[in-house]
Write an enzyme that holds these catalytic residues in place. Structure first.
Site, PDB file in Angstrom:
ATOM      1  N   HIS A 145      60.506 -49.406  62.553  1.00 21.78           N
ATOM      2  CA  HIS A 145      60.656 -50.270  63.738  1.00 21.78           C
ATOM      3  C   HIS A 145      59.888 -49.665  64.921  1.00 21.78           C
ATOM      4  O   HIS A 145      59.218 -50.372  65.673  1.00 21.78           O
ATOM      5  CB  HIS A 145      62.132 -50.387  64.129  1.00 21.78           C
ATOM      6  CG  HIS A 145      62.936 -51.290  63.228  1.00 21.78           C
ATOM      7  ND1 HIS A 145      62.625 -52.610  63.034  1.00 21.78           N
ATOM      8  CD2 HIS A 145      64.066 -51.062  62.486  1.00 21.78           C
ATOM      9  CE1 HIS A 145      63.520 -53.172  62.209  1.00 21.78           C
ATOM     10  NE2 HIS A 145      64.396 -52.245  61.859  1.00 21.78           N
ATOM     11  N   HIS A 181      63.671 -45.739  58.166  1.00 23.12           N
ATOM     12  CA  HIS A 181      63.826 -47.155  58.511  1.00 23.12           C
ATOM     13  C   HIS A 181      63.554 -47.377  60.007  1.00 23.12           C
ATOM     14  O   HIS A 181      62.721 -48.198  60.384  1.00 23.12           O
ATOM     15  CB  HIS A 181      65.240 -47.611  58.141  1.00 23.12           C
ATOM     16  CG  HIS A 181      65.500 -49.056  58.428  1.00 23.12           C
ATOM     17  ND1 HIS A 181      65.396 -50.028  57.460  1.00 23.12           N
ATOM     18  CD2 HIS A 181      65.863 -49.707  59.563  1.00 23.12           C
ATOM     19  CE1 HIS A 181      65.663 -51.211  57.995  1.00 23.12           C
ATOM     20  NE2 HIS A 181      65.963 -51.044  59.267  1.00 23.12           N
ATOM     21  N   GLU A 182      64.253 -46.642  60.837  1.00 23.27           N
ATOM     22  CA  GLU A 182      64.105 -46.850  62.285  1.00 23.27           C
ATOM     23  C   GLU A 182      62.710 -46.446  62.751  1.00 23.27           C
ATOM     24  O   GLU A 182      62.175 -47.027  63.709  1.00 23.27           O
ATOM     25  CB  GLU A 182      65.200 -46.097  63.055  1.00 23.27           C
ATOM     26  CG  GLU A 182      66.649 -46.490  62.698  1.00 23.27           C
ATOM     27  CD  GLU A 182      66.937 -47.987  62.787  1.00 23.27           C
ATOM     28  OE1 GLU A 182      66.250 -48.697  63.536  1.00 23.27           O
ATOM     29  OE2 GLU A 182      67.853 -48.453  62.070  1.00 23.27           O
ATOM     30  N   GLU A 205      61.672 -56.242  60.642  1.00 23.44           N
ATOM     31  CA  GLU A 205      62.315 -55.648  59.469  1.00 23.44           C
ATOM     32  C   GLU A 205      61.287 -55.365  58.366  1.00 23.44           C
ATOM     33  O   GLU A 205      61.470 -54.452  57.559  1.00 23.44           O
ATOM     34  CB  GLU A 205      63.436 -56.579  58.976  1.00 23.44           C
ATOM     35  CG  GLU A 205      64.467 -55.942  58.067  1.00 23.44           C
ATOM     36  CD  GLU A 205      65.329 -54.863  58.722  1.00 23.44           C
ATOM     37  OE1 GLU A 205      65.217 -54.635  59.945  1.00 23.44           O
ATOM     38  OE2 GLU A 205      66.097 -54.218  57.995  1.00 23.44           O
TER      39      GLU A 205
HETATM   40 ZN    ZN Z   1      66.096 -52.673  60.634  1.00 21.37          ZN
END
Ligand code: ZN
Length: 500
Positions: A268, A264-265, A294
């Protein structure tokens, strides 16, 4: 370049330096600061933020911007310079409408509210937080009043996180998603449940960490321009595209939380690392909105990291690291386990099928609170009622209900919707990329991500804040933000996994 733009560039450069410095101070606070540093860090951050705010809202910046607005009038509206000045003028207008006294009053209110929330949550007692939340809501109403031109009051809050997005657009998205996701979840819970015990066996933290690093590298994370550390709550931050940092955490009861947090990160981080060099140290540096940000994290975490082609490639490698735990397990069994749908109380632990329902509940409550349709005192009951009808479960206390998120306690209203906007955009981008790259799944099956990353780079990453979120999506996919592709994706995926 004439003097106006040169001067503006140097003012913006210093403003960005101060913002980057604040980001690194925050990173330090959350990753490696000794306890004794709390006071000094608080002071440093307050000073850096104040200097940044003063510099940005100064008369000098305002005058330079007015001149620049005149100068760009003849230019193509899509030219870099015209866009830069438009975005900067918009930021300046927003920042100067809110008086400094209000900003400091808010900082104090929120600091006390955060403190009360920590205590309320640990005692699972909403009444401790209630008077503080009331003050936060009152502040939000006053904040909205600085923007009298908005159609609906909530627009002013949303705009801080999703520039240009209207409440009515968000409501339309949830009108489409809500009932159909509820129906999907209901049919899934009626099916025989997936056995996911393989995910809860003991796994060594270091080995999962190393496996995550292997995947980050193959996704295209540039280690010369980034790093990964541990923190209590995973996050990604950056001091420009040359220094992008992510964190993750390990919880022995959910060892794969570390891995999916990493993916997830990393999503980003890839966005931040992909910024076009012409925007570095300019006011167009960074992601365009939280929703678009996101969309990147959810795309790499879910559309890639929870897909069958991905696990067909990476499961054998995982198995090699953990033969005792994974001997005899197939990639497909593992894929099903990481996609188990289970209505639960906590948003951050929610699966893909239920996640937006948690968000919808919060957005509805925020709009109702701001509009006065419900009061702060009504919140726990309103929360539990919606949890029952949307997700099908009810918390046995406030800690796992209305007190679970930090957002309201730190003054973030209008933020939650961006989680769902991100989910929705992620599938639109995914479909568009598949449209021009039909062999994408085969590439993922071979552990190759360069085509996907290159597509995201040119369509999304390199533009920074030049285009508004709706424009980014339209330019990349040919359509405005639309929840239908997300619903089709959920339906297809979970019907196949649950066999109906
Ligand atoms: Zn996030």
């Amino acid at each position: 370049m004439d003097d106006t733009f040169k001067n503006l560039e140097s003012v913006f450069g210093e403003i960005i330096d101060l913002r980057r410095a604040a980001a690194l101070l925050e990173w330090d606070e959350r990753v490696c600061m000794p306890e004794g540093g709390v006071q000094a860090h608080g002071d440093m951050l307050a000073t850096v933020r104040r200097l940044e705010h003063e510099k940005f809202t100064s008369r000098e910046t305002g005058e330079l911007l007015s001149e620049a607005k005149e100068r760009v009038k003849g230019l193509d509206r899509d030219s870099d310079l015209h866009r830069l000045v438009t975005v900067a003028a918009r930021d300046y207008d927003k920042a100067t409408r809110v008086p400094a006294a209000f900003v400091s009053e808010q900082a104090q209110t929120v600091s006390a509210a955060h403190h009360a929330w920590v205590e309320a949550r640990s005692k699972s007692d909403f009444s401790i937080f209630r008077p503080h939340l009331q003050k936060v809501v009152d502040l939000k109403r006053r904040y909205v009043a600085f923007f009298p031109e908005v159609e609906q009051p909530y627009d002013a809050l949303l705009d801080d996180f999703e520039p240009g997005m209207k409440t009515s657009e968000v409501q339309e998205i949830f009108d489409t998603l809500g009932s159909r996701q509820v129906t999907l979840v209901q049919s899934l819970v009626d099916r025989p449940q997936i056995d996911d015990t393989v995910l809860t066996l003991p796994y060594a933290e270091k080995d999962i960490w190393d496996f995550g690093v292997e995947i980050m590298t193959s996704f295209g994370f540039d280690w010369a321009r980034g790093r990964q550390d541990k923190s209590a709550h995973p996050f990604a931050t950056s001091a420009g595209p040359g220094d992008v940092r992510v964190t993750t955490r390990f919880d022995a009861s959910q060892p794969f939380g570390l891995l999916f947090g990493t993916l997830h990160e990393t999503g980003h981080a890839l966005y931040e690392q992909g910024l076009g060099s012409r925007w570095s140290r300019s006011l167009l540096e960074g992601g365009v909105s939280l929703g678009v940000h996101e969309s990147q994290s959810r795309l790499w975490e879910n559309l890639v990291g929870r897909s069958l082609p991905f696990w067909e490639c990476f499961f054998p490698r995982l198995q090699k690291r953990f033969p005792a735990q994974l001997d005899g397990v197939t990639p497909r069994q593992f894929y099903r386990a990481v996609n188990k749908v289970e209505p639960s109380l906590i948003r951050v632990e929610a699966d893909e099928a239920t996640y937006n329902l948690h968000v919808m509940l919060r957005v509805e409550l925020e709009i109702a609170l701001l509009g006065g349709e419900i009061t702060v005192a009504d919140l726990p009951e309103a929360w539990n009622g919606r949890m029952k009808s949307y997700v099908g479960v009810v918390p046995d206390g406030d800690a796992k209900g209305v007190l679970q998120d930090i957002h309201w306690a730190i003054g973030l209203f209008g933020y939650f919707a961006t989680y769902t906007i991100g989910n929705v955009i992620s599938v639109q981008l995914w479909d568009a990329c598949h449209g021009v790259e039909p062999s994408l799944d085969d590439q993922i099956r071979r552990g190759e991500f360069s085509t996907l990353l290159a597509w995201l780079r040119t369509r999304v990453h390199e533009h920074g804040r030049k285009y508004q979120p709706q424009e980014v999506v339209e330019r990349a996919t040919g359509a405005r933000i639309d929840p239908e592709p997300y619903l089709r994706y959920l339906d297809r995926k979970f019907r196949e996994i649950y066999g109906f």
